[in-house]
Design a protein around this motif. Structure first.
Motif, PDB file in Angstrom:
ATOM      1  N   PHE A 213     -69.507  85.071-109.138  1.00  0.00           N
ATOM      2  CA  PHE A 213     -68.687  84.817-107.948  1.00  0.00           C
ATOM      3  C   PHE A 213     -68.921  83.403-107.424  1.00  0.00           C
ATOM      4  CE2 PHE A 213     -68.546  89.424-107.963  1.00  0.00           C
ATOM      5  CZ  PHE A 213     -67.274  89.696-107.480  1.00  0.00           C
ATOM      6  N   VAL A 214     -70.179  82.986-107.365  1.00  0.00           N
ATOM      7  CA  VAL A 214     -70.522  81.671-106.828  1.00  0.00           C
ATOM      8  C   VAL A 214     -69.908  80.554-107.669  1.00  0.00           C
ATOM      9  CG1 VAL A 214     -72.426  80.040-106.500  1.00  0.00           C
ATOM     10  CG2 VAL A 214     -72.633  82.366-105.651  1.00  0.00           C
ATOM     11  N   ILE A 215     -70.077  80.627-108.986  1.00  0.00           N
ATOM     12  CA  ILE A 215     -69.595  79.550-109.855  1.00  0.00           C
ATOM     13  C   ILE A 215     -68.068  79.524-109.904  1.00  0.00           C
ATOM     14  CG2 ILE A 215     -69.608  78.683-112.235  1.00  0.00           C
ATOM     15  CD1 ILE A 215     -72.457  79.511-112.493  1.00  0.00           C
ATOM     16  N   ILE A 216     -67.423  80.672-109.813  1.00  0.00           N
ATOM     17  CA  ILE A 216     -65.956  80.682-109.776  1.00  0.00           C
ATOM     18  C   ILE A 216     -65.446  79.931-108.545  1.00  0.00           C
ATOM     19  CG2 ILE A 216     -63.930  82.181-109.459  1.00  0.00           C
ATOM     20  CD1 ILE A 216     -65.191  84.155-111.350  1.00  0.00           C
TER      21      ILE A 216
ATOM     22  N   SER B 253     -64.811  85.603-115.775  1.00  0.00           N
ATOM     23  CA  SER B 253     -64.606  87.050-115.877  1.00  0.00           C
ATOM     24  C   SER B 253     -65.958  87.740-115.920  1.00  0.00           C
ATOM     25  CB  SER B 253     -63.802  87.413-117.127  1.00  0.00           C
ATOM     26  OG  SER B 253     -64.571  87.256-118.302  1.00  0.00           O
ATOM     27  N   MET B 254     -65.993  88.969-115.442  1.00  0.00           N
ATOM     28  CA  MET B 254     -67.240  89.715-115.444  1.00  0.00           C
ATOM     29  C   MET B 254     -67.609  90.152-116.854  1.00  0.00           C
ATOM     30  SD  MET B 254     -69.397  90.122-113.095  1.00  0.00           S
ATOM     31  CE  MET B 254     -68.388  89.901-111.627  1.00  0.00           C
ATOM     32  N   LEU B 255     -66.608  90.475-117.677  1.00  0.00           N
ATOM     33  CA  LEU B 255     -66.886  90.832-119.068  1.00  0.00           C
ATOM     34  C   LEU B 255     -67.514  89.658-119.798  1.00  0.00           C
ATOM     35  CD1 LEU B 255     -66.723  92.723-121.493  1.00  0.00           C
ATOM     36  CD2 LEU B 255     -64.355  91.953-121.848  1.00  0.00           C
ATOM     37  N   GLY B 256     -66.999  88.464-119.545  1.00  0.00           N
ATOM     38  CA  GLY B 256     -67.585  87.283-120.158  1.00  0.00           C
ATOM     39  C   GLY B 256     -69.033  87.092-119.749  1.00  0.00           C
ATOM     40  N   THR B 257     -69.348  87.337-118.494  1.00  0.00           N
ATOM     41  CA  THR B 257     -70.730  87.220-118.028  1.00  0.00           C
ATOM     42  C   THR B 257     -71.647  88.213-118.733  1.00  0.00           C
ATOM     43  OG1 THR B 257     -70.093  86.365-115.855  1.00  0.00           O
ATOM     44  CG2 THR B 257     -72.225  87.460-116.000  1.00  0.00           C
ATOM     45  N   VAL B 258     -71.166  89.430-118.923  1.00  0.00           N
ATOM     46  CA  VAL B 258     -71.962  90.437-119.643  1.00  0.00           C
ATOM     47  C   VAL B 258     -72.285  89.939-121.046  1.00  0.00           C
ATOM     48  CG1 VAL B 258     -71.952  92.768-120.604  1.00  0.00           C
ATOM     49  CG2 VAL B 258     -71.039  92.365-118.312  1.00  0.00           C
ATOM     50  N   ILE B 259     -71.269  89.429-121.737  1.00  0.00           N
ATOM     51  CA  ILE B 259     -71.487  88.902-123.083  1.00  0.00           C
ATOM     52  C   ILE B 259     -72.426  87.700-123.032  1.00  0.00           C
ATOM     53  CG2 ILE B 259     -70.361  87.872-125.097  1.00  0.00           C
ATOM     54  CD1 ILE B 259     -67.838  89.462-124.301  1.00  0.00           C
TER      55      ILE B 259
ATOM     56  N   TRP C  95     -64.700  95.232-110.646  1.00  0.00           N
ATOM     57  CA  TRP C  95     -63.611  95.759-109.801  1.00  0.00           C
ATOM     58  C   TRP C  95     -63.336  94.812-108.638  1.00  0.00           C
ATOM     59  CZ3 TRP C  95     -64.386  97.324-104.638  1.00  0.00           C
ATOM     60  CH2 TRP C  95     -63.258  97.875-104.019  1.00  0.00           C
ATOM     61  N   LEU C  96     -64.403  94.346-108.001  1.00  0.00           N
ATOM     62  CA  LEU C  96     -64.263  93.467-106.842  1.00  0.00           C
ATOM     63  C   LEU C  96     -63.617  92.140-107.236  1.00  0.00           C
ATOM     64  CD1 LEU C  96     -65.058  93.470-103.803  1.00  0.00           C
ATOM     65  CD2 LEU C  96     -67.175  92.305-104.474  1.00  0.00           C
ATOM     66  N   LEU C  97     -64.005  91.607-108.396  1.00  0.00           N
ATOM     67  CA  LEU C  97     -63.518  90.297-108.821  1.00  0.00           C
ATOM     68  C   LEU C  97     -62.080  90.334-109.322  1.00  0.00           C
ATOM     69  CD1 LEU C  97     -64.165  87.284-109.360  1.00  0.00           C
ATOM     70  CD2 LEU C  97     -64.966  87.985-111.633  1.00  0.00           C
ATOM     71  N   HIS C  98     -61.734  91.380-110.066  1.00  0.00           N
ATOM     72  CA  HIS C  98     -60.465  91.373-110.793  1.00  0.00           C
ATOM     73  C   HIS C  98     -59.353  92.217-110.179  1.00  0.00           C
ATOM     74  CE1 HIS C  98     -62.251  89.074-114.019  1.00  0.00           C
ATOM     75  NE2 HIS C  98     -63.234  89.946-114.130  1.00  0.00           N
ATOM     76  N   THR C  99     -59.663  93.050-109.193  1.00  0.00           N
ATOM     77  CA  THR C  99     -58.609  93.935-108.668  1.00  0.00           C
ATOM     78  C   THR C  99     -58.451  93.896-107.149  1.00  0.00           C
ATOM     79  OG1 THR C  99     -60.060  95.880-108.431  1.00  0.00           O
ATOM     80  CG2 THR C  99     -59.025  95.536-110.592  1.00  0.00           C
ATOM     81  N   THR C 100     -59.258  93.125-106.458  1.00  0.00           N
ATOM     82  CA  THR C 100     -59.201  93.132-104.996  1.00  0.00           C
ATOM     83  C   THR C 100     -58.822  91.760-104.435  1.00  0.00           C
ATOM     84  OG1 THR C 100     -61.510  92.498-104.608  1.00  0.00           O
ATOM     85  CG2 THR C 100     -61.062  94.840-104.978  1.00  0.00           C
ATOM     86  N   LYS C 101     -58.459  91.766-103.166  1.00  0.00           N
ATOM     87  CA  LYS C 101     -58.152  90.526-102.459  1.00  0.00           C
ATOM     88  C   LYS C 101     -59.354  89.601-102.445  1.00  0.00           C
ATOM     89  CE  LYS C 101     -57.721  90.770 -97.979  1.00  0.00           C
ATOM     90  NZ  LYS C 101     -57.177  91.092 -96.640  1.00  0.00           N
ATOM     91  N   PHE C 102     -60.547  90.156-102.335  1.00  0.00           N
ATOM     92  CA  PHE C 102     -61.774  89.356-102.343  1.00  0.00           C
ATOM     93  C   PHE C 102     -61.856  88.538-103.630  1.00  0.00           C
ATOM     94  CE2 PHE C 102     -66.262  88.552-103.061  1.00  0.00           C
ATOM     95  CZ  PHE C 102     -66.719  88.163-101.815  1.00  0.00           C
ATOM     96  N   GLY C 103     -61.562  89.169-104.757  1.00  0.00           N
ATOM     97  CA  GLY C 103     -61.597  88.464-106.031  1.00  0.00           C
ATOM     98  C   GLY C 103     -60.527  87.399-106.137  1.00  0.00           C
ATOM     99  N   ARG C 104     -59.307  87.710-105.683  1.00  0.00           N
ATOM    100  CA  ARG C 104     -58.215  86.733-105.736  1.00  0.00           C
ATOM    101  C   ARG C 104     -58.541  85.516-104.886  1.00  0.00           C
ATOM    102  NH1 ARG C 104     -55.092  91.472-105.376  1.00  0.00           N
ATOM    103  NH2 ARG C 104     -54.622  91.133-103.162  1.00  0.00           N
ATOM    104  N   TYR C 105     -59.127  85.738-103.725  1.00  0.00           N
ATOM    105  CA  TYR C 105     -59.517  84.626-102.863  1.00  0.00           C
ATOM    106  C   TYR C 105     -60.613  83.788-103.527  1.00  0.00           C
ATOM    107  CZ  TYR C 105     -56.898  86.550 -98.882  1.00  0.00           C
ATOM    108  OH  TYR C 105     -55.904  86.991 -98.051  1.00  0.00           O
ATOM    109  N   THR C 106     -61.518  84.445-104.228  1.00  0.00           N
ATOM    110  CA  THR C 106     -62.594  83.733-104.928  1.00  0.00           C
ATOM    111  C   THR C 106     -62.023  82.771-105.963  1.00  0.00           C
ATOM    112  OG1 THR C 106     -64.111  85.605-104.623  1.00  0.00           O
ATOM    113  CG2 THR C 106     -64.674  84.012-106.337  1.00  0.00           C
ATOM    114  N   PHE C 107     -61.079  83.252-106.771  1.00  0.00           N
ATOM    115  CA  PHE C 107     -60.442  82.392-107.766  1.00  0.00           C
ATOM    116  C   PHE C 107     -59.647  81.273-107.098  1.00  0.00           C
ATOM    117  CE2 PHE C 107     -60.955  86.110-110.629  1.00  0.00           C
ATOM    118  CZ  PHE C 107     -61.518  85.462-111.718  1.00  0.00           C
TER     119      PHE C 107
END
Length: 348
Positions: free
Chosen positions: A77-80, A295-301, A209-221
């Motif tokens: 979230f911070v780096i995005i 992406s969160m999936l990318g972070t996991v990898i 879920w928070l990053l990719h499907t919510t307003k919080f995530g959209r604002y972060t990007f």
């Protein structure tokens, strides 16, 4: 009446819908990062078939990466947002120290090894709250006082670590409830899946879920792409950045308690480079240091690439300094690839 952020999201969705799924998949950072991880697994499996590709090795790798994965979720979230947090490792140590000292204070004779769940829960709340407070300090200094994130978190890196050492006169807390270590640190459930891994998985799924499907995530990007444009679109940039760093501190607090359960100690020296490892994992996962992409999936990898490298090198008996060189080379290559991709996109 539609809002500017909804209009932007609709335009992006319409544009993506016109691109074939196969082309989108091949063009995605996550696809290529996953291929790199798969290639590493195949190479080490071929080089050490009887040692690398085993259930025990898989379980230990998952456990060892659980704590790093939790702080990497916050780092994503911070780096995005085009920020950085160098303090997460120190905040993790501070949170573990607060949790450990709290449980000792509530135990007879200061020995928390026989403490029950009541004491453990109070210690957990105290530790997580301690991490959250550092997140609040970072967020206020960055978002409200307008001090650059690099400077703020470099300062709180030292301050949080110093505060942690002051709590126990520079020593580790080693009096940890046995039931906590057996249940969370080494306990398993659901067919032998380590409980520590389950906690990390749940937190990662919530983060995705928070990053990719919510307003919080959209604002972060949106803030990471252009803070000024986001502000003109009606996004409260100051308040959102405060929440992002607060979330990162909260997750560092959770990770500190997880580490305390696993190691049965605060293990200050073991977390000396956790901040850099979390940044490396996030960047390796395709999150751009320039903000707006991730992406969160990318972070996991990305978390598993250095973990697999280290585990594989240990098994085939490669010296430790070569491991560091390999991880560093992969990280530099990931940043270079990100820069090249941005230049190609900007030149269109």
């Amino acid at each position: 009446m539609s809002t500017p952020t909804k209009d932007i999201q609709t335009t992006v969705d319409d544009g993506l819908a016109k691109v074939p799924l196969g082309k989108r998949l091949v063009g995605a950072n996550t696809f290529w990062i996953a291929l790199v991880l798969l290639a590493l697994i195949i190479v080490f499996t071929v080089l050490a078939p009887g040692n690398f590709a085993t259930l025990f090795n898989l379980q230990t790798t998952l456990i060892e990466t659980s704590v790093l994965l939790v702080i990497s979720v916050g780092m994503t979230f911070v780096i995005i947002t085009a920020g950085i947090d160098l303090s997460v490792g120190s905040v993790l140590i501070f949170a573990g120290m607060v949790a450990g000292k709290t449980m000792e204070a509530l135990s007879p004779g200061g020995n928390a090894t026989t403490a029950g769940w009541g004491v453990i829960i109070v210690g957990m709340v105290a530790g997580v709250l301690g991490g959250t407070i550092w997140g609040l300090i970072n967020g206020w200094l960055i978002a409200v006082a307008k001090i650059p994130p690099l400077i703020v978190t470099l300062g709180t890196l030292g301050a949080a670590l110093g505060a942690a050492l002051l709590l126990n006169n520079g020593s580790d807390v080693r009096s940890v409830p046995t039931v906590l270590t057996k249940t969370l640190g080494y306990g398993t459930s659901f067919g032998g899946v380590p409980n520590l891994v389950l906690v990390a998985v749940v937190i990662t799924l919530i983060g995705a879920w928070l990053l990719h499907t919510t307003k919080f995530g959209r604002y972060t990007f949106a803030i990471g792409s252009s803070a000024e444009a986001a502000r003109r679109s009606g996004i409260g940039v100051t308040g959102h950045l405060l929440k992002v760093y607060l979330l990162t501190g909260f997750l560092a607090g959770v990770a500190g308690f997880m580490s305390l359960a696993y190691y049965s100690s605060t293990t200050v020296s073991a977390h000396a480079t956790d901040n850099l490892n979390a940044i490396a994992a996030t960047v390796l996962g395709g999150t751009s240091l320039f903000g707006g992409i991730g992406s969160m999936l990318g972070t996991v990898i990305g978390v598993f690439i250095p973990a697999v490298l280290t585990k594989g090198f240990n098994i085939i008996h490669v010296q430790d300094f070569w491991q560091r060189i390999a991880v560093g080379a992969v990280l530099i290559a990931a940043v270079w690839f990100d820069q090249q991709r941005r230049r190609r996109r900007n030149s269109r």
